[in-house]
Write a protein that holds these residues in place. Structure first.
Motif, PDB file in Angstrom:
ATOM      1  N   LEU A 340       8.276  -1.587  -1.278  1.00 48.82           N
ATOM      2  CA  LEU A 340       6.810  -1.588  -1.207  1.00 48.82           C
ATOM      3  C   LEU A 340       6.258  -0.167  -1.287  1.00 48.82           C
ATOM      4  O   LEU A 340       5.252   0.085  -1.972  1.00 48.82           O
ATOM      5  CB  LEU A 340       6.362  -2.266   0.081  1.00 48.82           C
ATOM      6  CG  LEU A 340       4.855  -2.227   0.381  1.00 48.82           C
ATOM      7  CD1 LEU A 340       4.079  -2.960  -0.703  1.00 48.82           C
ATOM      8  CD2 LEU A 340       4.567  -2.832   1.753  1.00 48.82           C
ATOM      9  N   LEU A 341       6.901   0.773  -0.621  1.00 48.08           N
ATOM     10  CA  LEU A 341       6.453   2.164  -0.673  1.00 48.08           C
ATOM     11  C   LEU A 341       6.595   2.734  -2.079  1.00 48.08           C
ATOM     12  O   LEU A 341       5.738   3.498  -2.544  1.00 48.08           O
ATOM     13  CB  LEU A 341       7.262   3.000   0.326  1.00 48.08           C
ATOM     14  CG  LEU A 341       7.081   2.654   1.804  1.00 48.08           C
ATOM     15  CD1 LEU A 341       7.938   3.568   2.670  1.00 48.08           C
ATOM     16  CD2 LEU A 341       5.623   2.742   2.217  1.00 48.08           C
ATOM     17  N   PHE A 342       7.670   2.371  -2.769  1.00 44.91           N
ATOM     18  CA  PHE A 342       7.824   2.829  -4.149  1.00 44.91           C
ATOM     19  C   PHE A 342       6.726   2.252  -5.040  1.00 44.91           C
ATOM     20  O   PHE A 342       6.239   2.923  -5.958  1.00 44.91           O
ATOM     21  CB  PHE A 342       9.203   2.446  -4.682  1.00 44.91           C
ATOM     22  CG  PHE A 342      10.267   3.466  -4.401  1.00 44.91           C
ATOM     23  CD1 PHE A 342      10.159   4.753  -4.904  1.00 44.91           C
ATOM     24  CD2 PHE A 342      11.373   3.141  -3.634  1.00 44.91           C
ATOM     25  CE1 PHE A 342      11.137   5.704  -4.642  1.00 44.91           C
ATOM     26  CE2 PHE A 342      12.365   4.081  -3.373  1.00 44.91           C
ATOM     27  CZ  PHE A 342      12.243   5.358  -3.877  1.00 44.91           C
ATOM     28  N   VAL A 343       6.351   0.999  -4.793  1.00 51.59           N
ATOM     29  CA  VAL A 343       5.258   0.400  -5.569  1.00 51.59           C
ATOM     30  C   VAL A 343       3.955   1.153  -5.328  1.00 51.59           C
ATOM     31  O   VAL A 343       3.208   1.468  -6.271  1.00 51.59           O
ATOM     32  CB  VAL A 343       5.109  -1.089  -5.205  1.00 51.59           C
ATOM     33  CG1 VAL A 343       3.854  -1.674  -5.847  1.00 51.59           C
ATOM     34  CG2 VAL A 343       6.338  -1.873  -5.663  1.00 51.59           C
ATOM     35  N   LEU A 344       3.662   1.457  -4.065  1.00 49.07           N
ATOM     36  CA  LEU A 344       2.444   2.217  -3.757  1.00 49.07           C
ATOM     37  C   LEU A 344       2.496   3.609  -4.372  1.00 49.07           C
ATOM     38  O   LEU A 344       1.480   4.120  -4.871  1.00 49.07           O
ATOM     39  CB  LEU A 344       2.273   2.314  -2.239  1.00 49.07           C
ATOM     40  CG  LEU A 344       1.910   1.020  -1.509  1.00 49.07           C
ATOM     41  CD1 LEU A 344       1.890   1.254   0.002  1.00 49.07           C
ATOM     42  CD2 LEU A 344       0.557   0.503  -1.984  1.00 49.07           C
ATOM     43  N   LEU A 345       3.672   4.231  -4.353  1.00 49.18           N
ATOM     44  CA  LEU A 345       3.817   5.551  -4.959  1.00 49.18           C
ATOM     45  C   LEU A 345       3.573   5.488  -6.456  1.00 49.18           C
ATOM     46  O   LEU A 345       2.889   6.350  -7.027  1.00 49.18           O
ATOM     47  CB  LEU A 345       5.213   6.101  -4.675  1.00 49.18           C
ATOM     48  CG  LEU A 345       5.568   7.446  -5.315  1.00 49.18           C
ATOM     49  CD1 LEU A 345       4.622   8.534  -4.831  1.00 49.18           C
ATOM     50  CD2 LEU A 345       7.012   7.819  -5.009  1.00 49.18           C
ATOM     51  N   GLY A 346       4.118   4.453  -7.113  1.00 47.49           N
ATOM     52  CA  GLY A 346       3.875   4.305  -8.541  1.00 47.49           C
ATOM     53  C   GLY A 346       2.406   4.079  -8.856  1.00 47.49           C
ATOM     54  O   GLY A 346       1.865   4.641  -9.824  1.00 47.49           O
ATOM     55  N   LEU A 347       1.712   3.274  -8.030  1.00 46.22           N
ATOM     56  CA  LEU A 347       0.286   3.050  -8.236  1.00 46.22           C
ATOM     57  C   LEU A 347      -0.507   4.337  -8.031  1.00 46.22           C
ATOM     58  O   LEU A 347      -1.487   4.607  -8.749  1.00 46.22           O
ATOM     59  CB  LEU A 347      -0.216   1.961  -7.285  1.00 46.22           C
ATOM     60  CG  LEU A 347       0.294   0.538  -7.558  1.00 46.22           C
ATOM     61  CD1 LEU A 347      -0.179  -0.404  -6.464  1.00 46.22           C
ATOM     62  CD2 LEU A 347      -0.175   0.054  -8.922  1.00 46.22           C
ATOM     63  N   ALA A 348      -0.082   5.133  -7.040  1.00 45.90           N
ATOM     64  CA  ALA A 348      -0.780   6.404  -6.804  1.00 45.90           C
ATOM     65  C   ALA A 348      -0.620   7.349  -7.993  1.00 45.90           C
ATOM     66  O   ALA A 348      -1.580   8.007  -8.417  1.00 45.90           O
ATOM     67  CB  ALA A 348      -0.246   7.051  -5.527  1.00 45.90           C
ATOM     68  N   LEU A 349       0.580   7.438  -8.529  1.00 43.16           N
ATOM     69  CA  LEU A 349       0.808   8.293  -9.695  1.00 43.16           C
ATOM     70  C   LEU A 349       0.027   7.788 -10.905  1.00 43.16           C
ATOM     71  O   LEU A 349      -0.552   8.580 -11.662  1.00 43.16           O
ATOM     72  CB  LEU A 349       2.300   8.345 -10.020  1.00 43.16           C
ATOM     73  CG  LEU A 349       3.185   9.066  -8.993  1.00 43.16           C
ATOM     74  CD1 LEU A 349       4.653   8.863  -9.315  1.00 43.16           C
ATOM     75  CD2 LEU A 349       2.853  10.550  -8.953  1.00 43.16           C
ATOM     76  N   ALA A 350       0.000   6.468 -11.084  1.00 40.48           N
ATOM     77  CA  ALA A 350      -0.749   5.906 -12.209  1.00 40.48           C
ATOM     78  C   ALA A 350      -2.243   6.154 -12.050  1.00 40.48           C
ATOM     79  O   ALA A 350      -2.943   6.477 -13.019  1.00 40.48           O
ATOM     80  CB  ALA A 350      -0.467   4.411 -12.322  1.00 40.48           C
TER      81      ALA A 350
END
Length: 512
Positions: A340-350
């Protein structure tokens, strides 16, 4: 004299009986072996012999380009050189990383299976549910029909899918939850290669995903261009990073609270907390000078751990616990939260890159031909396949075996739905969850061949090549059978380690 004759006759009769019994036993053994012969021969020819032969090849330099009937180059035993070379082989480390990256989707797939199981253990027939389902299906169908009439661009395929959706909805209301379980499980009857070809068509430039994503992405791109870039680069990405930091803080506090209460040992607490640090370190890796807030999660994690350690040293542990107590279920929770944290990190970068990407117009990604999107595309497909898989059936069986008295006691105590799930359902499902996770890890290490062969040929630039497909390319495309056997036995060692961990922790440290 007569007694001796009778004794001799008795001995002869006994010997004849024993001889007949031996012949009968031999005949039965021969008959049994004859029936088992196809399986025995198949095992010897297709399992045992290849296994032993590959073990021998792993210690040789056999390359079919040089060691064949047309060349006189002798075959040599090279000892452990094939295994030592793996650690200096960039491709092996890259493909091992691909395999582990794709395995990050395992917690999401397990969560999807559990979510489907939670929905499919409820009865869908009778009462107000009938009218709610009928109304929902009717409204959905009429809305699409009005969209077509008003020129909204809906196609005939949209009408077909809408009709099927409404039919399934009403069928579940009339036939009960068994209808939905059947519909969820039907894709498992389809051959894997057929599913891969289907998703390859869906990911193509003319596929439904591109046609569905292009209009909303174009609208988002126009919206981003009309607004200040800082709104997305700082406020949007920063908000997601702060949410990531809050989740890290709450998880670290929960783990140390479990340790103080005696529900988790030192090993379980340290292992689960370490999982939280991985996304935080990756966030720092992708952080930029302007976007310094990507360092916040690591800072929050460090401060939270130090603060909790100080509290634990000051107040101590209320109840003693074994080192690895609760390792199973806490590791599952930690792995799911890490993803879940990796998903949030990817959304933040996007979100931070939206202004730059929108300058040239937003389009749906080239799913299988883009180096950055190939692995996420495979993970999305794997998630879809995992939701209605055998894992869902195992979870349904586990949910059906939970004593209802536990939920009745929780209702009397006024527990909320989340508290019921976290304190009753999840601990009761821990053994099943741990079994599913171990089997999924073993399958993830061994899998990927059919997918890579059918969809991407291991590309682009080796982005979807896993260890199993690497063994195939080494052995049957380049002819390096010695090196391929070394990779195969290295993969066997990884699976063996996972199996040994299962034996050690599977029944001893997983909550019953």
């Amino acid at each position: 004299m007569n007694s001796n004759v009778r004794q001799s006759e008795g001995l002869v009769v006994d010997e004849a009986r024993r001889t007949a019994a031996r012949k009968r036993n031999l005949r039965q053994i021969f008959t049994g072996v004859a029936f088992l012969a196809p399986n025995i021969l198949g095992f010897l020819a297709f399992t045992l012999f290849p296994l032993v032969f590959s073990m021998i090849l792993a210690f040789t330099n056999w390359d079919i380009r040089f060691h064949n009937m047309f060349k006189d180059i002798p075959l040599k035993f090279v000892g452990f050189d094939n295994f030592a070379q793996l650690f200096h082989e960039p491709d092996f480390l890259k493909y091992l990383g691909n395999t582990l990256f794709l395995m990050m989707g395992i917690p999401l797939g397990m969560a999807g299976s559990l979510g489907a199981a939670l929905l499919l253990v409820k009865d869908t027939r009778g009462g107000k549910k009938v009218w709610a389902a009928v109304g929902a299906g009717a409204v959905f169908t009429v809305a699409v029909l009005m969209l077509c009439i008003s020129g909204g661009g809906a196609s005939a395929m949209t009408l077909i899918l809408t009709g099927l959706f409404s039919l399934f909805l009403l069928g579940g209301v009339a036939g009960g939850v068994s209808v939905y379980r059947t519909l969820f499980y039907i894709p498992n009857f389809t051959a894997g290669v057929a599913v891969y070809i289907l998703w390859k068509k869906m990911y193509s430039d003319l596929g439904p995903l591109k046609n569905a994503l292009d209009p909303p992405l174009d609208s988002i791109g126009k919206f981003v261009i009309r607004h200040d870039p800082d709104m997305f680069e700082i406020w949007g990405a920063g908000t997601l990073v702060l949410l990531l930091s809050v989740i890290v803080f709450l998880f670290v506090r929960r783990m140390f609270r479990l340790w103080r209460d005696g529900d988790a040992g030192y090993g379980a607490t340290g292992l689960s907390t370490t999982l939280m640090l991985i996304p935080c370190v990756v966030a720092c890796r992708f952080g930029k000078t302007r976007e310094c807030f990507f360092y916040i999660p690591l800072a929050v994690a460090a401060v939270s751990i130090i603060w909790q350690v100080v509290k634990c040293v000051r107040y101590g542990q209320d109840f003693k616990a074994q080192t690895w107590k609760g390792a199973g279920d806490n590791f599952m929770a930690g792995a799911a939260t890490m993803v879940l944290l990796f998903v949030l990190l990817g959304l933040a970068l996007a979100c931070g890159n939206l202004p730059v990407l929108s300058a040239d117009g937003l389009e749906s990604p080239q799913w299988l031909t883009s180096y950055k999107w190939a692995k996420p595309a495979i993970m999305i497909m794997s998630f879809w396949m995992a939701v209605g898989s055998n894992n869902m059936i195992l979870y349904i069986a586990g949910l059906s075996n939970i004593p209802p008295e536990l939920y009745e006691a929780a209702d009397i105590d006024g527990a909320s739905s989340f508290q019921r799930f976290w304190n009753i359902t999840w601990p009761q499902l821990a053994p099943i969850t741990f079994f599913i996770f171990i089997m999924a890890v073993i399958g993830g290490l061994q899998g990927g061949f059919e997918m890579a062969r059918s969809m991407t040929k291991g590309g682009p630039a080796g982005a979807t090549t896993t260890l199993s497909y690497f063994i195939y390319t080494q052995g049957f495309e380049t002819g390096r059978f010695g090196s391929a056997s070394g990779v195969a036995w290295a993969l066997f060692a990884m699976v063996l380690v996972v199996t040994l961990l299962n034996w050690k922790f599977g029944s001893k440290y997983v909550n019953d």
